[in-house]
Enzyme design. Structure first.
Site, PDB file in Angstrom:
ATOM      1  N   ASP A 178       0.981  -0.836  -0.135  1.00 28.85           N
ATOM      2  CA  ASP A 178      -0.090   0.112   0.039  1.00 28.85           C
ATOM      3  C   ASP A 178       1.014   0.731  -0.182  1.00 28.85           C
ATOM      4  OD1 ASP A 178      -2.018  -0.998  -0.007  1.00 28.85           O
ATOM      5  OD2 ASP A 178      -2.655  -1.142   1.859  1.00 28.85           O
TER       6      ASP A 178
HETATM    7  P1  ATP Z   1      -3.657   2.986   0.276  1.00 31.56           P
HETATM    8  O1  ATP Z   1      -4.246   2.269  -0.534  1.00 31.56           O
HETATM    9  O2  ATP Z   1      -2.195   2.950  -0.006  1.00 31.56           O
HETATM   10  O3  ATP Z   1      -3.570   3.119   1.524  1.00 31.56           O
HETATM   11  P2  ATP Z   1      -5.299   5.347   0.127  1.00 31.56           P
HETATM   12  O4  ATP Z   1      -5.512   4.566   1.430  1.00 31.56           O
HETATM   13  O5  ATP Z   1      -5.301   6.640  -0.705  1.00 31.56           O
HETATM   14  O6  ATP Z   1      -4.314   3.878  -0.017  1.00 31.56           O
HETATM   15  P3  ATP Z   1      -7.704   4.705   0.013  1.00 31.56           P
HETATM   16  O7  ATP Z   1      -7.806   4.867   1.230  1.00 31.56           O
HETATM   17  O8  ATP Z   1      -8.911   3.607  -0.747  1.00 31.56           O
HETATM   18  O9  ATP Z   1      -6.507   4.338  -0.478  1.00 31.56           O
HETATM   19  O10 ATP Z   1      -8.723   5.999  -0.394  1.00 31.56           O
HETATM   20  C1  ATP Z   1      -8.977   6.073  -2.052  1.00 31.56           C
HETATM   21  C2  ATP Z   1      -9.375   7.110  -1.919  1.00 31.56           C
HETATM   22  O11 ATP Z   1     -10.528   7.756  -1.175  1.00 31.56           O
HETATM   23  C3  ATP Z   1      -8.272   8.211  -1.364  1.00 31.56           C
HETATM   24  O12 ATP Z   1      -7.402   8.898  -2.297  1.00 31.56           O
HETATM   25  C4  ATP Z   1      -9.191   9.524  -0.975  1.00 31.56           C
HETATM   26  O13 ATP Z   1      -9.869  10.590  -2.358  1.00 31.56           O
HETATM   27  C5  ATP Z   1     -10.349   8.932  -1.064  1.00 31.56           C
HETATM   28  N1  ATP Z   1     -10.828   8.907   0.509  1.00 31.56           N
HETATM   29  C6  ATP Z   1      -9.779   8.053   1.604  1.00 31.56           C
HETATM   30  N2  ATP Z   1     -10.510   8.044   2.943  1.00 31.56           N
HETATM   31  C7  ATP Z   1     -11.705   9.639   2.438  1.00 31.56           C
HETATM   32  C8  ATP Z   1     -12.250   8.901   3.733  1.00 31.56           C
HETATM   33  N3  ATP Z   1     -11.940   8.774   4.931  1.00 31.56           N
HETATM   34  N4  ATP Z   1     -13.509  10.172   2.973  1.00 31.56           N
HETATM   35  C9  ATP Z   1     -13.562  10.495   2.067  1.00 31.56           C
HETATM   36  N5  ATP Z   1     -12.788   9.606   1.218  1.00 31.56           N
HETATM   37  C10 ATP Z   1     -12.252   8.705   1.849  1.00 31.56           C
END
Ligand code: ATP
Length: 897
Positions: free
Chosen positions: A330
């Site tokens: 990740d």
């Molecule tokens: P990784 O998989 O590397 O941990 P990440 O944390 O960016 O990456 P996700 O948690 O799937 O991956 O988040 C994907 C997208 O969703 C983010 O880039 C952001 O735009 C949105 N996002 C993440 N967390 C939130 C939240 N709590 N509320 C709203 N949108 C969010």
């Protein structure tokens, strides 16, 4: 207060709250402390361990031990009492060592299990805090999220989209939906929809519940058989060795029978003599100490990894980690620090630079013009309200409780003048749609005191663009939404490595109290973008470089935007960052096309957990041994599928932890690389132990076989062989379990998956070294008898030669690939010198203590004889090192053992 009641599921939630004297905003800390003293910790009673006697006797149930016991009986019948007693002593010693090492290994695993103790999010003193799961008390309000393991039995107070997998209690693996309603008193466990039971897994949604039972009073506590047993300490390698020992035992018994027949019937030797010789041969060939040393080495490996903050949940992972050839990681929190800060805010045409440090909600926002624009306030309001995190201020340090990105948004809102205390007083949340990686946004429904009802939404920009009809200008007015304009700006922010989040809002009619998906499909007002920085971890940059040196590929699989992912990938030193594959692109590829694509792609963006599963499968199809990280509940299938599933200890859900082999206590990528290095070291050490012990047995048995076939006197007796195998060899081999990592461990390519530990070159080496041991033992015995020495003295010299050769061989075997004739090689390690001192002491006792001579028939040696014995050892080292030199020089037969 009624504390033990089996029918909580049939009661109305308010009645339950009253009965438990609980409040929606949680207990006070003092009350929780008082209740904890009364009910005791929320932990299950430890499963009873077998007593010493049972554990001791278990070690007798083994083919090899039966062979030894049978030998003891027959030697007793023949009146060879010394042999009988020595063999029995060995059997008992073997069981004692077994019990001790098993205890050690179990303690190592226990200590580690303790480090993985679950935590629970509760409301205490009206605030959300995280407490160790064993601190929960009846009446606590607990917050549950997808991926959590339910920490105690609870009656649900409020819930949204909640389903729980209750297989541990009901055997049913399909998750069941939960509500807050009550059911009939006699409803079976699986139908009690208003309850969440300890030990079950939340698969979707979010809920709040009041704890009704803890510890042994929970449903899981009633089912004592359910308590997970102690993990057995076997791995593919130890199993491979167990099978090897079994075959060896059968082979030896057959050989022994043939020799017995040959000696007795053909050569006409007296039965007593030939039988003693055959017993000697059997005990010589069987590596008695090997299983104990292998298990201890694995246990030491587990402890080393734990010190490096990597917790091995399943022992075989140690070996798998050593052969990993690709790590899929990740991004957020693993390769980056997950210490977020809003650096940019885009409203209307303006781009505002946000200053400040950490999570402190104070700092400047560079605004064009004099005063703070109205639009900044409304952007900050969305940031603060569509948010589940809390900022804590202690000793002038600001920390986040909850998601760091949401913490950063609270800090940003504070800088814009929208502080937590303001929002709390003015707004009340009545409903929400929690964040989910599948829809990538979160929405809340909030009311103020003037009956305004607002939806506040934040999420990935592309997700919100389709839902917006208007956008806010800097002066607070609204204009029609311009998708192209915002698309360009979000791409620009992402290409700077910033994590981009869009914020939007919508007003609803007064009186609306629930939020449906339809309400956020359309008609949103786009408030602006924020760009968050989350710097790469410096140690991750180094670790990625180390992986590349070790021929391990690194792939980043993130839910983040392609531009952000590519920029961070480049900063971190990934190889192919010019090409990013997004989740949508993966969907368009079939399995073969995907397998082709993954080879040359290192960055995967906007992926969902389902993509992770396809990526693992594609990589495995290409022959990779895959390590994959994950944190959410939906990552579980990919973690299970990967050869080494790795869960995040801090931010990971319990579901992810349960599906993985390894848990990282610090969520850090460099810890994975440390674990791979430790895995390779453990494997090297196991190999060294095998390369060390087997030739000793080989040498002993060849010497005896030769003597029997040639009708000569045995150079070593059965009792003496048992002494060497159980005492000297075990003590010396144990030193190899503590061998540190060799300097080139991370510059070698990974080991071939599935390669047998007894590789051709290792078998060849064992054969050659066996011959050397045989020549040494036989040679010195022959030389000594030739000098006119009596049989007992010649045997004493033979035994001592064997042990001295072992000692010198130990120094040689420590370096599988390099020379041992260096300063560090000669200096050894504390473990090596401890073993050396112990073995020398024991050998002196063996040779010079008169009462031991009764058992082993040894004779005191003089200085000249001692010097001859030592000379053979030195010769052995020189031959071994010349062999290694030749191997390096001409690259014969691969690298070392
Ligand atoms: P990784 O998989 O590397 O941990 P990440 O944390 O960016 O990456 P996700 O948690 O799937 O991956 O988040 C994907 C997208 O969703 C983010 O880039 C952001 O735009 C949105 N996002 C993440 N967390 C939130 C939240 N709590 N509320 C709203 N949108 C969010």
């Amino acid at each position: 207060m009624e504390k033990t009641k089996a029918s909580w599921h049939a009661e109305d939630i308010n009645a339950v709250m009253d009965a438990l004297d609980a409040h929606p905003e949680g207990l006070s800390s003092d009350e929780a402390k008082r209740r904890l003293a009364e009910t005791g910790p929320n932990s299950l009673p430890q499963p009873a361990r077998h007593g010493f006697i049972v554990r001791f006797l278990r070690h007798f149930h083994n083919l090899l031990i039966y062979v030894l016991l049978a030998s003891a009986v027959i030697t007793a019948l023949l009146g060879h009492w010394v042999d009988t007693v020595v063999i029995l002593a060995v059997v008992v010693l073997n069981a004692v060592i077994g019990v001790i090492q098993e205890g050690k290994a179990e303690r190592a695993m226990d200590a580690i299990r303790h480090m993985l103790a679950p935590k629970a999010a509760v409301l205490r003193d009206g605030k959300r805090t995280t407490v160790p799961g064993d601190q929960l008390v009846p009446g606590d309000m607990v917050l549950l999220d997808a991926g959590d393991k339910v920490p105690a039995d609870m009656r649900l107070h409020s819930c949204r989209g909640m389903s729980i997998q209750e297989a541990i209690l009901t055997g049913e693996s399909v998750p069941v939906e939960k509500t807050t309603g009550s059911v009939a008193v006699d409803a079976p466990l699986g139908d009690r929809s208003g309850m969440a039971y300890s030990g079950t897994l939340v698969t979707t949604g979010a809920a709040r519940g009041v704890v009704v039972a803890t510890g042994a009073a929970t449903e899981i506590g009633h089912i004592s058989t359910m308590i997970a047993g102690v993990e057995t300490l076997t791995t593919p390698l130890t199993r491979q060795m167990a099978i090897f020992s079994r075959w060896l035992t059968v082979f030896i018994l057959t050989l022994a029978a043939v020799i017995l027949a040959f000696g007795y019937l053909v050569q006409g030797q007296p039965f007593g003599d030939i039988f003693t010789a055959v017993v000697g041969l059997s005990v010589a060939a069987i590596p008695e100490g090997l299983p104990a040393v292998l298990t201890v080495t694995l246990a030491i490996g587990v402890q080393t990894m734990a010190r490096r903050r990597a917790i091995v949940r399943r022992l075989p992972a140690i070996e798998t980690l050593g052969s990993v050839s690709v790590i899929c990681s990740d991004k957020t929190g693993t390769l980056t620090r997950n210490e977020m800060m809003v650096a940019t805010a885009c409203i209307g045409d303006a781009e505002l630079a946000v200053e400040g440090e950490g999570y402190r909600p104070e700092g400047d926002i560079q605004v064009p013009g004099e005063s703070q624009p109205e639009a900044l306030k409304s952007l900050a309001l969305v940031a603060a309200l569509c948010n589940d995190a809390a900022l804590h201020h202690r000793d002038d340090v600001w920390t986040v409780e909850g998601d760091p990105m949401e913490g950063a948004l609270l800090a940003f809102a504070g800088k814009a003048g929208v502080t937590a205390s303001v929002t709390k007083q003015e707004w009340v949340r009545s409903d929400s749609i929690p964040f989910d990686t599948r829809h990538r946004f979160m929405a809340t429904l909030d009311h103020d005191h003037e009956h305004h009802v607002q939806i506040h939404v934040k999420g990935a920009p592309e997700t919100l663009y389709d839902r917006c009809t208007h956008m806010r200008a800097l002066d607070g007015s609204t204009l029609p939404f311009d998708r192209d304009h915002w698309h360009g700006r979000s791409e620009a922010l992402a290409s700077r490595g910033q994590r981009v989040l869009a914020l939007a809002s919508r007003s609803l009619e007064a009186g609306t109290t629930s939020l449906a998906m339809d309400d956020v499909e359309d008609g949103l007002v786009f408030e602006g973008l924020v760009g968050l920085i989350d710097p790469p971890r410096p140690e991750a940059i180094k670790a990625v470089a180390a992986c590349h040196r070790a021929s391990i590929d690194v792939k980043m699989i993130t839910g983040d935007h392609a531009g952000t992912a590519a920029a961070i990938g480049a900063q971190i030193g990934l190889r192919h960052t010019d090409r990013v594959l997004t989740g949508a692109e993966i969907d368009a590829l079939d399995d073969n096309a995907l397998a082709d694509a993954v080879r040359e792609t290192d960055v995967f963006a906007r992926t969902s957990p389902e993509h992770k599963l396809r990526l693992v499968t594609a990589l495995q199809q290409l022959g990779y041994v895959v390590a994959m990280t994950g944190d959410g509940v939906n990552d579980a299938p990919a973690l299970k599928r990967a050869d080494a599933g790795i869960a995040m200890g801090r931010s990971g859900s319990e579901a992810a932890k349960e599906a993985s082999e390894l848990v990282l206590l610090d969520d850090n990528f460099s810890t994975i690389v440390g674990a791979v290095e430790a895995g390779r070291t453990v494997y090297d050490n196991l190999k060294k132990i095998i390369a060390f012990l087997l030739p000793v047995n080989g040498g002993e048995s060849l010497s005896l076989l030769l003597a029997i076939l040639l009708g000569l006197t045995l150079p070593i007796t059965a009792a003496q062989i048992l002494w060497v195998n159980m005492v000297s060899s075990v003590a010396l081999a144990m030193a190899l379990a503590f061998e540190p990592t060799e300097p080139d461990t991370l510059s070698r390519p990974p080991r071939e998956p599935g390669a047998p530990i007894l590789s051709r070159s290792l078998v060849l080496r064992i054969g050659l070294v066996s011959l050397m041991f045989c020549s040494g033992v036989f040679g010195i015995f022959w030389w000594a008898t030739g000098q006119g020495l009596d049989e007992a003295t010649a045997r004493t010299m033979a035994v001592n030669t064997l042990v001295v050769m072992e000692i010198f061989y130990l120094f040689s075997v420590r370096y599988s690939y390099g020379t041992s004739l260096s300063l560090t090689g000669v200096k050894g390690t504390p473990a090596v010198w401890t073993a050396l001192v112990i073995v020398t002491g024991l050998q002196l006792a063996f040779t010079y203590l008169p009462w031991l001579a009764v058992w082993f028939d040894a004779r005191a040696l003089n200085v000249a004889q001692g010097a001859q014995v030592l000379a053979v050892g030195v010769l052995m080292l020189l031959v071994m090192e010349s062999g290694k030199w030749l191997q390096r020089r001409y690259a014969l037969g691969g690298r070392g053992v």
